[in-house]
Design a protein around this motif. Sequence first.
Motif, PDB file in Angstrom:
ATOM      1  N   UNK A 147       0.853  -1.200   0.000  1.00 19.83           N
ATOM      2  CA  UNK A 147       0.000   0.000   0.000  1.00 19.83           C
ATOM      3  C   UNK A 147       0.881   1.239   0.000  1.00 19.83           C
ATOM      4  N   UNK A 148       0.423   2.273  -0.689  1.00 24.32           N
ATOM      5  CA  UNK A 148       1.204   3.521  -0.710  1.00 24.32           C
ATOM      6  C   UNK A 148       1.073   4.241   0.624  1.00 24.32           C
ATOM      7  N   UNK A 149      -0.046   4.034   1.304  1.00 25.14           N
ATOM      8  CA  UNK A 149      -0.216   4.593   2.653  1.00 25.14           C
ATOM      9  C   UNK A 149      -1.002   3.597   3.494  1.00 25.14           C
ATOM     10  N   UNK A 150      -0.705   3.570   4.807  1.00 22.96           N
ATOM     11  CA  UNK A 150      -1.389   2.641   5.703  1.00 22.96           C
ATOM     12  C   UNK A 150      -1.954   3.432   6.877  1.00 22.96           C
ATOM     13  N   UNK A 151      -3.252   3.237   7.142  1.00 29.41           N
ATOM     14  CA  UNK A 151      -3.875   3.920   8.288  1.00 29.41           C
ATOM     15  C   UNK A 151      -4.314   2.859   9.302  1.00 29.41           C
ATOM     16  N   UNK A 191       3.377   4.255   9.324  1.00 29.65           N
ATOM     17  CA  UNK A 191       1.953   3.953   9.557  1.00 29.65           C
ATOM     18  C   UNK A 191       1.306   5.176  10.218  1.00 29.65           C
ATOM     19  N   UNK A 192       0.176   5.609   9.672  1.00 22.38           N
ATOM     20  CA  UNK A 192      -0.573   6.715  10.274  1.00 22.38           C
ATOM     21  C   UNK A 192      -1.626   6.112  11.211  1.00 22.38           C
ATOM     22  N   UNK A 193      -1.489   6.375  12.513  1.00 21.63           N
ATOM     23  CA  UNK A 193      -2.470   5.842  13.477  1.00 21.63           C
ATOM     24  C   UNK A 193      -3.434   6.960  13.872  1.00 21.63           C
ATOM     25  N   UNK A 194      -4.729   6.617  13.908  1.00 19.99           N
ATOM     26  CA  UNK A 194      -5.745   7.580  14.340  1.00 19.99           C
ATOM     27  C   UNK A 194      -6.474   6.979  15.552  1.00 19.99           C
ATOM     28  N   UNK A 246      -3.200  13.516   6.598  1.00 23.02           N
ATOM     29  CA  UNK A 246      -1.827  13.193   7.024  1.00 23.02           C
ATOM     30  C   UNK A 246      -1.209  12.155   6.086  1.00 23.02           C
ATOM     31  N   UNK A 247      -1.987  11.117   5.734  1.00 23.19           N
ATOM     32  CA  UNK A 247      -1.464  10.060   4.862  1.00 23.19           C
ATOM     33  C   UNK A 247      -1.131  10.619   3.475  1.00 23.19           C
ATOM     34  N   UNK A 248      -2.003  11.463   2.956  1.00 19.58           N
ATOM     35  CA  UNK A 248      -1.807  12.044   1.616  1.00 19.58           C
ATOM     36  C   UNK A 248      -0.550  12.919   1.606  1.00 19.58           C
ATOM     37  N   UNK A 249      -0.400  13.743   2.656  1.00 18.87           N
ATOM     38  CA  UNK A 249       0.752  14.653   2.707  1.00 18.87           C
ATOM     39  C   UNK A 249       2.046  13.861   2.876  1.00 18.87           C
ATOM     40  N   UNK A 250       2.002  12.903   3.765  1.00 10.08           N
ATOM     41  CA  UNK A 250       3.217  12.159   4.081  1.00 10.08           C
ATOM     42  C   UNK A 250       3.690  11.317   2.896  1.00 10.08           C
ATOM     43  N   UNK A 251       2.768  10.742   2.139  1.00  3.57           N
ATOM     44  CA  UNK A 251       3.141   9.837   1.037  1.00  3.57           C
ATOM     45  C   UNK A 251       3.070  10.512  -0.330  1.00  3.57           C
ATOM     46  N   UNK A 252       2.730  11.788  -0.346  1.00  2.63           N
ATOM     47  CA  UNK A 252       2.663  12.511  -1.613  1.00  2.63           C
ATOM     48  C   UNK A 252       1.649  11.912  -2.581  1.00  2.63           C
ATOM     49  N   UNK A 253       0.496  11.455  -2.052  1.00  4.01           N
ATOM     50  CA  UNK A 253      -0.538  10.873  -2.925  1.00  4.01           C
ATOM     51  C   UNK A 253      -1.283  11.979  -3.659  1.00  4.01           C
ATOM     52  N   UNK A 254      -1.760  11.649  -4.842  1.00  5.15           N
ATOM     53  CA  UNK A 254      -2.594  12.609  -5.565  1.00  5.15           C
ATOM     54  C   UNK A 254      -4.043  12.305  -5.195  1.00  5.15           C
TER      55      UNK A 254
END
Length: 517
Positions: free
Chosen positions: A228-232, A369-372, A390-398
């Motif tokens: 995964x490009x980002x994990x929450x 890993x972004x924990x909420x 946070x996940x979008x900013x950290x991983x540079x997702x569009x």
Amino acid sequence: MSAPRVQGADAIHVGADDLPARADVLVVGLGVTGAGVALDAASRGLEVVAVDAFDLAWGTSRWSSKLVHGGLRYLANLQLDVAHESAVERGILMETTAPHLTRALPMLIPLTPSVSRSAARISRVAMTLGDLLRVTARTSRRTLPRPRRISAAETLALAPGVRREGLRGSILSFDGQLEDDARMVITIARTAAANGARIHTRSRVVELSGSHAVIRDELTGTERRIEARAVVNAAGVWAGQLVEEIRLKPSRGTHLVLKGSALPGMRVAVMAPVPGARNRFVFVLPQPDGNLYVGLTDEESDGDIPDVPEPTEAEIDFLLDVIGTAFERALSRDDVVGAYAGLRPLLDAGGSTADLSRKHAVLTSRTGVVTIVGGKLTTYRRMAQDAVDAAVAQRGLTAGPCRTATLPLVGAAPRSELARIEAPARLVRRFGTEAPAVLGNARRVTGFSDAELLAPLAPDVPTTMAELVFGVTHEGARTVEDLLERRTRIAMVPADAELARPSAERALELSENYLTS
Ligand SMILES: Cc1cc2nc3c(=O)[nH]c(=O)nc-3n(C[C@H](O)[C@H](O)[C@H](O)COP(=O)(O)OP(=O)(O)OC[C@H]3O[C@@H](n4cnc5c(N)ncnc54)[C@H](O)[C@@H]3O)c2cc1C
């Protein structure tokens, strides 16, 4: 009226055998927070996979008081930002995203001799400030009427069981109430699926980093890897088991379940102050199914985190004692037909759990890993927005901007439209605009008459066969427990669950062909 629409039966995947090998965002946990994150990310155009080890709404999210809080309690602790955020989110839920699942709950503080005149004045001021929160959040007075002082006679008309001797009247205020907490989670998860998210239950994360997870199919034991490009991480009180930097200090809240007949005629919630405590109340909360909940405690919970927490005897006695101060009739253990406990996923920041901030936190681990964690049901949407930002900013997702403040959950419509739907009121309360389709689905699947599909499953159990069938065909229920404990809440009263068990078995049997066709 909008045409009945219903999402496809494959919206909820059970098990992990068809889990994709990659995703933009992997979400762990399908309580209210994880379901909210899945919806937020999917509605921004991201490819989302969201998994739960057990079932939708397995964890804390089904053990709440089912209130949509305006944040008054945080105002008392001078947490103005938390209070305002709560009031704003309450307004969004009640007016835009989930009018079908929410309603205004009238709440009384009876002014009995145990409530001094100065305590009554303080409560009156607090309720006025609570109304100010509503105003600043721009929630209509039609949605939540103003608080006011009412007479003893009016009090007894709304809550006939309240202690009469020395009753000086009541303070009447309004907050939001959910039809059911688990139902809201299921509705959010289905809305996420309708926006393209892949939702998988019985899929346990056994290994996690900021870019991958190993997931065990709990039906077969097979393990699969997903990149995964980002994990929450939205695993609630279990979040620290997946990310070692996370330290939680859960607090246990317990409720009792009584039959409506224990306090006949109760149309409103009643709040009894906890003797000797500031700003703490025990509530009696009337439920849409006719039961009453009495809650709640706030006890630190040390040690292992159980799958399902249990109330203690001391908590049950405490609740009965405090609520007894407000009513004529002494309530006893014989009135208690059920009891449940839940663990709040609070961050360990020192101090007692009763004082810990209920504000949520977004934390990024060393591996990304972004924990909420933290927060509450009421603020799930804002929590999800912050986690995805946070996940979008950290991983540079569009990704597009957050859309969820104006994105209605499946079945939502303005109250005036809900009132015109031609379907039984119970189904409209639980499924909104989907209510006619829920009934139509059950007709097709079972061939039963409407009378059979809409009859209460047992005396005192208003749930219908139509709901059970929909739970299997469209909401991912695969066991009797899924149906009795989460798609419906019949199991809140274990004796009722035994009465309804044959119907749940029948619903599973009748839906089998539908699932395999
Ligand atoms: C007694 C009580 C009363 C409350 N009343 C209210 C109220 O009236 N109003 C309000 O707004 N808030 C209320 N709250 C707060 C609210 O209920 C919680 O903050 C909220 O439900 C937490 O949801 P969550 O999704 O973060 O956690 P959970 O609902 O616990 O979800 C976490 C999920 O993660 C899954 N999971 C765990 N580990 C894994 C793994 N390894 N792999 C896959 N999945 C995993 C679990 O199965 C679970 O389903 C109350 C809380 C309590 C305890």
